[in-house]
Design a protein around this motif. Structure first.
Motif, PDB file in Angstrom:
ATOM      1  N   UNK A   1       0.906  -1.108  -0.065  1.00 29.96           N
ATOM      2  CA  UNK A   1      -0.116  -0.031  -0.001  1.00 29.96           C
ATOM      3  C   UNK A   1       0.710   1.373   0.038  1.00 29.96           C
ATOM      4  N   UNK A   2       0.282   2.366  -0.125  1.00 25.45           N
ATOM      5  CA  UNK A   2       1.105   3.609  -0.045  1.00 25.45           C
ATOM      6  C   UNK A   2       2.004   3.774   1.039  1.00 25.45           C
ATOM      7  N   UNK A   3       3.179   4.188   0.984  1.00 20.92           N
ATOM      8  CA  UNK A   3       3.720   4.256   2.460  1.00 20.92           C
ATOM      9  C   UNK A   3       3.132   5.461   3.287  1.00 20.92           C
ATOM     10  N   UNK A   4       2.888   6.508   2.450  1.00 27.78           N
ATOM     11  CA  UNK A   4       2.249   7.421   3.286  1.00 27.78           C
ATOM     12  C   UNK A   4       1.154   8.286   2.449  1.00 27.78           C
TER      13      UNK A   4
ATOM     14  N   UNK B   1       5.010  -0.154  -5.343  1.00 31.24           N
ATOM     15  CA  UNK B   1       3.700  -0.428  -4.352  1.00 31.24           C
ATOM     16  C   UNK B   1       3.168  -1.691  -4.544  1.00 31.24           C
ATOM     17  N   UNK B   2       3.092  -2.515  -3.536  1.00 28.13           N
ATOM     18  CA  UNK B   2       2.178  -3.678  -3.760  1.00 28.13           C
ATOM     19  C   UNK B   2       0.694  -3.444  -3.500  1.00 28.13           C
ATOM     20  N   UNK B   3      -0.247  -3.753  -4.117  1.00 30.94           N
ATOM     21  CA  UNK B   3      -1.789  -3.537  -3.332  1.00 30.94           C
ATOM     22  C   UNK B   3      -1.755  -4.108  -2.119  1.00 30.94           C
ATOM     23  N   UNK B   4      -2.721  -3.369  -1.292  1.00 28.93           N
ATOM     24  CA  UNK B   4      -2.783  -3.935   0.064  1.00 28.93           C
ATOM     25  C   UNK B   4      -3.296  -5.280   0.130  1.00 28.93           C
ATOM     26  N   UNK B   5      -4.125  -5.871  -0.612  1.00 33.51           N
ATOM     27  CA  UNK B   5      -4.524  -6.897  -0.914  1.00 33.51           C
ATOM     28  C   UNK B   5      -3.727  -8.184  -1.524  1.00 33.51           C
ATOM     29  N   UNK B   6      -2.650  -7.632  -1.723  1.00 31.26           N
ATOM     30  CA  UNK B   6      -1.627  -8.371  -2.729  1.00 31.26           C
ATOM     31  C   UNK B   6      -0.364  -9.012  -1.803  1.00 31.26           C
ATOM     32  N   UNK B   7      -0.390  -9.143  -0.604  1.00 32.50           N
ATOM     33  CA  UNK B   7       0.781  -9.538   0.204  1.00 32.50           C
ATOM     34  C   UNK B   7       1.244 -10.768  -0.186  1.00 32.50           C
ATOM     35  N   UNK B   8       0.083 -11.681  -0.400  1.00 30.72           N
ATOM     36  CA  UNK B   8       0.799 -12.864  -0.909  1.00 30.72           C
ATOM     37  C   UNK B   8       1.261 -13.106  -2.321  1.00 30.72           C
TER      38      UNK B   8
ATOM     39  N   UNK C   1     -12.101   2.397   6.311  1.00 27.82           N
ATOM     40  CA  UNK C   1     -11.193   2.162   5.149  1.00 27.82           C
ATOM     41  C   UNK C   1      -9.664   2.884   5.521  1.00 27.82           C
ATOM     42  N   UNK C   2      -9.531   3.176   6.528  1.00 30.07           N
ATOM     43  CA  UNK C   2      -8.190   4.011   6.504  1.00 30.07           C
ATOM     44  C   UNK C   2      -7.363   2.662   6.842  1.00 30.07           C
ATOM     45  N   UNK C   3      -6.030   2.713   6.685  1.00 28.28           N
ATOM     46  CA  UNK C   3      -4.963   1.445   6.630  1.00 28.28           C
ATOM     47  C   UNK C   3      -4.661   1.444   8.161  1.00 28.28           C
ATOM     48  N   UNK C   4      -4.555   2.360   8.993  1.00 31.01           N
ATOM     49  CA  UNK C   4      -4.473   2.207  10.271  1.00 31.01           C
ATOM     50  C   UNK C   4      -5.659   1.496  11.184  1.00 31.01           C
ATOM     51  N   UNK C   5      -6.773   1.821  10.665  1.00 30.00           N
ATOM     52  CA  UNK C   5      -8.125   1.123  11.137  1.00 30.00           C
ATOM     53  C   UNK C   5      -8.178  -0.323  10.837  1.00 30.00           C
ATOM     54  N   UNK C   6      -7.861  -0.446   9.634  1.00 30.52           N
ATOM     55  CA  UNK C   6      -7.929  -1.914   9.194  1.00 30.52           C
ATOM     56  C   UNK C   6      -6.659  -2.815   9.875  1.00 30.52           C
ATOM     57  N   UNK C   7      -5.636  -2.119  10.279  1.00 31.38           N
ATOM     58  CA  UNK C   7      -4.453  -3.117  10.857  1.00 31.38           C
ATOM     59  C   UNK C   7      -4.973  -3.297  12.207  1.00 31.38           C
ATOM     60  N   UNK C   8      -5.396  -2.310  12.987  1.00 29.11           N
ATOM     61  CA  UNK C   8      -6.148  -2.283  14.534  1.00 29.11           C
ATOM     62  C   UNK C   8      -7.106  -3.445  14.472  1.00 29.11           C
ATOM     63  N   UNK C   9      -8.067  -3.459  13.521  1.00 24.22           N
ATOM     64  CA  UNK C   9      -8.839  -4.272  13.726  1.00 24.22           C
ATOM     65  C   UNK C   9      -8.551  -5.867  13.351  1.00 24.22           C
ATOM     66  N   UNK C  10      -7.521  -5.909  12.734  1.00 22.56           N
ATOM     67  CA  UNK C  10      -6.810  -7.402  12.714  1.00 22.56           C
ATOM     68  C   UNK C  10      -6.304  -7.836  14.058  1.00 22.56           C
ATOM     69  N   UNK C  11      -5.743  -6.847  15.028  1.00 21.41           N
ATOM     70  CA  UNK C  11      -5.209  -7.225  16.419  1.00 21.41           C
ATOM     71  C   UNK C  11      -6.340  -7.348  17.346  1.00 21.41           C
ATOM     72  N   UNK C  12      -7.534  -6.502  16.877  1.00 21.59           N
ATOM     73  CA  UNK C  12      -8.787  -6.808  17.754  1.00 21.59           C
ATOM     74  C   UNK C  12      -9.502  -8.058  17.535  1.00 21.59           C
ATOM     75  N   UNK C  13      -9.543  -8.666  16.285  1.00 22.39           N
ATOM     76  CA  UNK C  13     -10.473  -9.692  16.110  1.00 22.39           C
ATOM     77  C   UNK C  13     -11.835  -9.607  15.987  1.00 22.39           C
ATOM     78  N   UNK C  14     -12.523 -10.532  16.248  1.00 22.61           N
ATOM     79  CA  UNK C  14     -14.072 -10.567  15.896  1.00 22.61           C
ATOM     80  C   UNK C  14     -14.749  -9.731  16.844  1.00 22.61           C
ATOM     81  N   UNK C  15     -14.440  -8.982  17.708  1.00 25.53           N
ATOM     82  CA  UNK C  15     -15.163  -8.160  18.649  1.00 25.53           C
ATOM     83  C   UNK C  15     -14.933  -6.893  18.366  1.00 25.53           C
ATOM     84  N   UNK C  16     -14.235  -6.567  17.206  1.00 27.21           N
ATOM     85  CA  UNK C  16     -13.999  -5.147  16.713  1.00 27.21           C
ATOM     86  C   UNK C  16     -15.111  -4.427  16.330  1.00 27.21           C
ATOM     87  N   UNK C  17     -15.428  -2.992  16.650  1.00 26.83           N
ATOM     88  CA  UNK C  17     -16.275  -2.245  16.261  1.00 26.83           C
ATOM     89  C   UNK C  17     -15.686  -0.865  16.019  1.00 26.83           C
TER      90      UNK C  17
END
Length: 283
Positions: free
Chosen positions: A38-41, A57-64, A126-142
């Motif tokens: 994804x874009x660095x900044x 730049x790799x697309x955010x969904x193309x890590x694999x 859809x902010x990158x930071x939000x997506x990342x934190x959601x991944x750490x919070x798991x299924x109970x993220x709101x």
């Protein structure tokens, strides 16, 4: 004409660290492909400069899809832990340029999630930071974007709940959200994870506005903190515009006696200097 800069503007610590990490990666890996996920900044001028040096730049969904033995930088906004695992599985070298304040938020979210708490984040969809934190919070993220979202949540007094914030979120809106949620759930744990750099830039802009005829906010149009600076400038100053480069300065500013300039946390110093120079050249 007099050009007055806000006392605090431009690169914050986290962005500067990410840009420097990218520069070092390019210098040290000249025979390898170097990417960011994804874009660095959130600043196109800075991204274009790094692209000229070979940063892809790799697309955010193309890590694999990262190539084996390539170098991939995790951007300042961070990524979910599953993405880091995907990159490692591809055999590429991972450089973590996540802002340290974002990393702290990720850890806090994970800690509350492990305790079974509902983790609420005040942030932008859809902010990158939000997506990342959601991944750490798991299924109970709101996610809540504003006080109306908070009011619509179905929480019970006995729920274990934690409220965090995107590091660039509006401090005023965060407090309003916290007030709404405290009424629903008095035992809520409110953790203000807004970066001080956000508040410092807002306060510096508020001090600047009464001194000038108009304010130019310099930064990326997709930058959350830059957009919030513009909103503040529009409330406090008769003339306020967002520009990404000196070429975009509206003509009306060249006729003003005093022009204020501020800049988002992803705006390079060279761009700020060029805007000031362009204003002063036209007399």
């Amino acid at each position: 004409m007099e050009v007055i800069r806000a006392e605090v503007l431009g690169y914050c610590m986290g962005v500067r660290r990410a840009v420097e990490a990218a520069g070092d990666a390019l210098t040290q890996n000249k025979n390898k492909k170097v990417y960011t996920l994804g874009p660095l900044i959130h600043n196109q001028t800075a991204l274009d400069a790094l692209a000229k040096r070979g940063l892809g730049i790799l697309a955010e969904n193309d890590a694999d899809k990262a190539e084996k033995d390539s170098v991939v930088l995790i951007r300042a906004h961070g990524v979910p832990p599953a993405v880091t695992g995907q990159l490692a599985a591809c055999g590429c070298r991972v450089i973590d340029a996540t802002c340290t304040r974002v990393t702290a938020s990720q850890k806090i979210a994970a800690q509350y999630a492990e305790k079974g708490a509902i983790v609420i984040l005040a942030g932008d969809r859809n902010h990158g930071e939000v997506t990342g934190i959601a991944g750490y919070a798991g299924p109970r993220f709101v996610l809540v974007r504003n006080r109306d979202d908070a009011a619509a949540l179905d929480l019970k007094g006995g729920d274990q709940v934690a409220l965090l914030a995107q590091t660039t979120f509006s401090p005023e809106e965060f407090e309003a959200i916290a007030d709404v949620l405290r009424k629903k759930c008095p035992s809520i744990h409110v953790v203000n994870t807004i970066c001080p750099a956000t508040k410092e830039r807002q306060e510096a802009l508020q001090k600047l506005c009464p001194q000038v005829d108009g304010v130019l906010v310099i930064g990326g149009r997709n930058s959350a903190n830059t957009k919030r600076l513009l909103l503040t400038a529009q409330k406090l100053c008769t003339h306020a515009d967002l520009i990404e480069t000196a070429e975009e300065i509206p003509e009306k500013y060249f006729a003003m006696k005093k022009v204020g300039i501020t800049a988002g946390a992803s705006t390079p110093g060279e761009v700020i200097n060029e805007v000031e120079k362009r204003l002063l050249e036209r007399k």
